[in-house]
Design a protein around this motif. Structure first.
Motif, mmCIF file in Angstrom:
data_model
loop_
_atom_site.group_PDB
_atom_site.id
_atom_site.type_symbol
_atom_site.label_atom_id
_atom_site.label_comp_id
_atom_site.label_asym_id
_atom_site.label_seq_id
_atom_site.Cartn_x
_atom_site.Cartn_y
_atom_site.Cartn_z
ATOM 1 N N UNK A 288 0.783 -1.243 0.000
ATOM 2 C CA UNK A 288 0.000 0.000 0.000
ATOM 3 C C UNK A 288 0.811 1.287 0.000
ATOM 4 N N UNK A 289 1.903 1.350 0.769
ATOM 5 C CA UNK A 289 2.639 2.602 0.908
ATOM 6 C C UNK A 289 3.881 2.675 0.035
ATOM 7 N N UNK A 290 4.076 1.710 -0.848
ATOM 8 C CA UNK A 290 5.245 1.745 -1.732
ATOM 9 C C UNK A 290 5.159 2.934 -2.683
ATOM 10 N N UNK A 291 6.324 3.557 -2.944
ATOM 11 C CA UNK A 291 6.385 4.714 -3.812
ATOM 12 C C UNK A 291 6.339 4.293 -5.285
ATOM 13 N N UNK A 292 5.522 5.007 -6.042
ATOM 14 C CA UNK A 292 5.416 4.795 -7.481
ATOM 15 C C UNK A 292 6.005 5.979 -8.250
ATOM 16 N N UNK A 293 6.876 6.748 -7.601
ATOM 17 C CA UNK A 293 7.440 7.949 -8.208
ATOM 18 C C UNK A 293 8.214 7.604 -9.482
ATOM 19 N N UNK A 294 8.168 8.472 -10.477
ATOM 20 C CA UNK A 294 8.957 8.235 -11.689
ATOM 21 C C UNK A 294 10.443 8.125 -11.358
ATOM 22 N N UNK A 295 11.105 7.107 -11.903
ATOM 23 C CA UNK A 295 12.526 6.930 -11.665
ATOM 24 C C UNK A 295 13.311 8.028 -12.386
ATOM 25 N N UNK A 296 14.355 8.571 -11.747
ATOM 26 C CA UNK A 296 15.114 9.674 -12.354
ATOM 27 C C UNK A 296 15.601 9.377 -13.768
ATOM 28 N N UNK A 297 16.012 8.132 -14.042
ATOM 29 C CA UNK A 297 16.529 7.823 -15.372
ATOM 30 C C UNK A 297 15.472 8.023 -16.445
ATOM 31 N N UNK A 298 14.188 7.764 -16.105
ATOM 32 C CA UNK A 298 13.133 7.937 -17.089
ATOM 33 C C UNK A 298 12.695 9.392 -17.197
ATOM 34 N N UNK A 299 12.815 10.139 -16.117
ATOM 35 C CA UNK A 299 12.558 11.581 -16.204
ATOM 36 C C UNK A 299 13.579 12.210 -17.136
ATOM 37 N N UNK A 300 14.848 11.796 -16.995
ATOM 38 C CA UNK A 300 15.903 12.313 -17.874
ATOM 39 C C UNK A 300 15.684 11.874 -19.313
ATOM 40 N N UNK A 301 15.231 10.623 -19.491
ATOM 41 C CA UNK A 301 15.005 10.106 -20.836
ATOM 42 C C UNK A 301 13.893 10.866 -21.551
ATOM 43 N N UNK A 302 12.811 11.151 -20.832
ATOM 44 C CA UNK A 302 11.669 11.857 -21.417
ATOM 45 C C UNK A 302 11.961 13.352 -21.547
ATOM 46 N N UNK A 303 12.776 13.860 -20.623
ATOM 47 C CA UNK A 303 13.115 15.276 -20.649
ATOM 48 C C UNK A 303 12.245 16.132 -19.761
ATOM 49 N N UNK A 304 11.285 15.522 -19.095
ATOM 50 C CA UNK A 304 10.396 16.239 -18.170
ATOM 51 C C UNK A 304 9.686 15.207 -17.311
ATOM 52 N N UNK A 305 9.233 15.642 -16.152
ATOM 53 C CA UNK A 305 8.473 14.756 -15.269
ATOM 54 C C UNK A 305 7.005 14.805 -15.671
ATOM 55 N N UNK A 307 4.643 12.348 -14.725
ATOM 56 C CA UNK A 307 3.783 11.633 -13.790
ATOM 57 C C UNK A 307 4.105 12.053 -12.364
ATOM 58 N N UNK A 308 3.146 11.852 -11.477
ATOM 59 C CA UNK A 308 3.235 12.391 -10.121
ATOM 60 C C UNK A 308 4.016 11.487 -9.174
ATOM 61 N N UNK A 309 4.532 12.086 -8.109
ATOM 62 C CA UNK A 309 5.073 11.331 -6.983
ATOM 63 C C UNK A 309 3.900 10.875 -6.125
ATOM 64 N N UNK A 310 3.625 9.589 -6.138
ATOM 65 C CA UNK A 310 2.465 9.040 -5.441
ATOM 66 C C UNK A 310 2.798 7.658 -4.898
ATOM 67 N N UNK A 311 1.999 7.205 -3.946
ATOM 68 C CA UNK A 311 2.102 5.835 -3.460
ATOM 69 C C UNK A 311 1.131 4.938 -4.224
ATOM 70 N N UNK A 312 1.290 3.656 -3.994
ATOM 71 C CA UNK A 312 0.356 2.699 -4.589
ATOM 72 C C UNK A 312 -1.063 3.001 -4.152
ATOM 73 N N UNK A 313 -1.264 3.241 -2.852
ATOM 74 C CA UNK A 313 -2.609 3.489 -2.354
ATOM 75 C C UNK A 313 -3.216 4.751 -2.939
ATOM 76 N N UNK A 314 -2.402 5.782 -3.109
ATOM 77 C CA UNK A 314 -2.928 7.032 -3.645
ATOM 78 C C UNK A 314 -3.440 6.853 -5.067
ATOM 79 N N UNK A 315 -2.693 6.124 -5.885
ATOM 80 C CA UNK A 315 -3.163 5.847 -7.243
ATOM 81 C C UNK A 315 -4.407 4.972 -7.222
ATOM 82 N N UNK A 316 -4.388 3.944 -6.368
ATOM 83 C CA UNK A 316 -5.532 3.037 -6.288
ATOM 84 C C UNK A 316 -6.771 3.759 -5.778
ATOM 85 N N UNK A 317 -6.616 4.582 -4.756
ATOM 86 C CA UNK A 317 -7.770 5.285 -4.193
ATOM 87 C C UNK A 317 -8.402 6.220 -5.221
#
Length: 376
Positions: A288-305, A307-317
């Motif tokens: 439930x409380x695991x972080x689903x935040x975008x990994x830095x390597x993919x933020x760098x790959x895309x060039x911008x963030x 997706x949000x910094x959220x937990x599993x529960x926050x997305x599920x809720x």
């Protein structure tokens, strides 16, 4: 019903057109390659490409026991044939549709409920794990054959989760146990689905949607109807042969990879009159409380963030609120988390969820402002 499955699978396997259709629309990878020293890298490469393009991949030579799957479908058919009053005894609204019987749901962004009914089951966790992570216990019908069949299917499918997690972890350049560390004691949610025959003309079995989990495992269903949207935006039929299952990326894996891996858009439609459909879907969740935040390597790959910094529960809720499966307590907990503001920042907040917060007098100023923009 077992004869129906055998006929369906036989027709699939002898049909060159059907096999070509599967090959032409979603990638096919071979589980034997995963264990091969010389072809392992090809398996990982093809898996990564599939997740980045359509978000769906068929895995052949899975060795899922067809008898276990048949038994689960037989038990499901017997349960769904019962009167609604009897099925509803296995429904508890305070569990937000996460356990037991659910009489349909409305896909995210849709105005009508799907034409289906389903049953949610999870692993049988020890009491201390359920207490620690606030997991509800399973709800079982009086028919013990249903309980046994579903427990056996969970065990059959669950043996592949660590392998898939390791492969997906490797495919994103992480340590092999990266995803397994998230899902250890996470919620393995089996959904047994019944799609009744002949939905109304303005209704589909399951409207276009994405899954909210990390990834999903789909063994073969009893009839056609599953479609996935490919990279060109076309709806493509997907049929799963007896010796395979489908893996599709969910919203949480998409979030972690900052959108590099695609949460697959799919739907289920009725293609023939007087044909009902049964399917089994395994949703693989982190804790439930695991972080689903975008990994830095993919933020760098895309060039911008993106997706949000959220937990599993926050997305599920948020998804449960969007689907109308939430309780007042869940809505209040979601409001207190502040997740909706973080989702608004990256333009990924659900309008339905924001409306629910406003209706319950739980909306923050940024929610009210965003709703004004939607409604103007």
């Amino acid at each position: 019903m077992k004869q129906l499955y055998k006929l369906f699978v036989a027709c699939f396997l002898i049909s060159g057109i059907a096999q070509a259709k599967l090959d032409a629309t979603i990638p096919v990878i071979d589980m034997n390659d995963y264990y091969s020293k010389s072809r392992h890298h090809i398996f990982i490469k093809d898996l990564s490409e599939a997740m980045q393009t359509v978000g769906f991949v068929a895995v052949i030579n899975s060795k899922v026991d067809p008898e276990v799957l048949d038994n689960a479908y037989n038990a499901a058919q017997n349960f769904y044939a019962k009167p609604l009053q009897q099925k509803s005894k296995c429904q508890k609204t305070e569990l937000n549709g996460q356990r037991g019987y659910v009489q349909s749901e409305m896909a995210k962004g849709q105005a009508k409920k799907d034409y289906k009914e389903f049953y949610h089951i999870t692993r049988e966790y020890p009491a201390q794990i359920r207490i620690q992570y606030h997991y509800a216990a399973n709800i079982w019908p009086e028919d013990q054959s249903f309980t046994l069949a579903m427990q056996q299917l969970i065990q059959e499918l669950d043996q592949y989760t660590t392998v898939i997690e390791s492969a997906l972890s490797e495919s994103i350049g992480a340590e092999p146990d990266f995803l397994t560390n998230m899902t250890r004691h996470g919620d393995f949610l089996l959904r047994s689905i019944h799609y009744p025959a002949n939905p109304p003309t303005d209704t589909v079995w399951a409207a276009a949607h994405t899954d909210i989990d990390l990834f999903t495992i789909l063994p073969r269903a009893t009839a056609e109807g599953l479609q996935v949207k490919n990279a060109q935006g076309e709806w493509i039929d997907v049929i799963v042969p007896d010796n395979a299952f489908i893996i599709n990326a969910g919203d949480m894996l998409q979030n972690i990879t900052n959108g590099v891996y695609k949460s697959a858009v799919h739907r289920v439609i009725s293609k023939n009159k007087n044909i009902e459909r049964y399917s089994m879907v395994a949703f693989i969740h982190p804790r439930p409380d695991d972080r689903m935040d975008p990994l830095p390597k993919f933020v760098a790959q895309v060039g911008a963030k993106k997706f949000a910094n959220v937990t599993r529960n926050e997305l599920l809720f948020e998804r449960l609120i969007d689907l109308g499966l939430h309780s007042p307590a869940l809505l209040e907990q979601f409001a207190k988390s502040g997740a909706i503001s973080r989702l608004i920042e990256v333009n990924r907040a659900s309008p339905h969820a924001m409306q629910a917060l406003r209706d319950a007098n739980l909306a923050t100023p940024d929610v009210l402002l965003r709703l004004e923009k939607y409604e103007s």
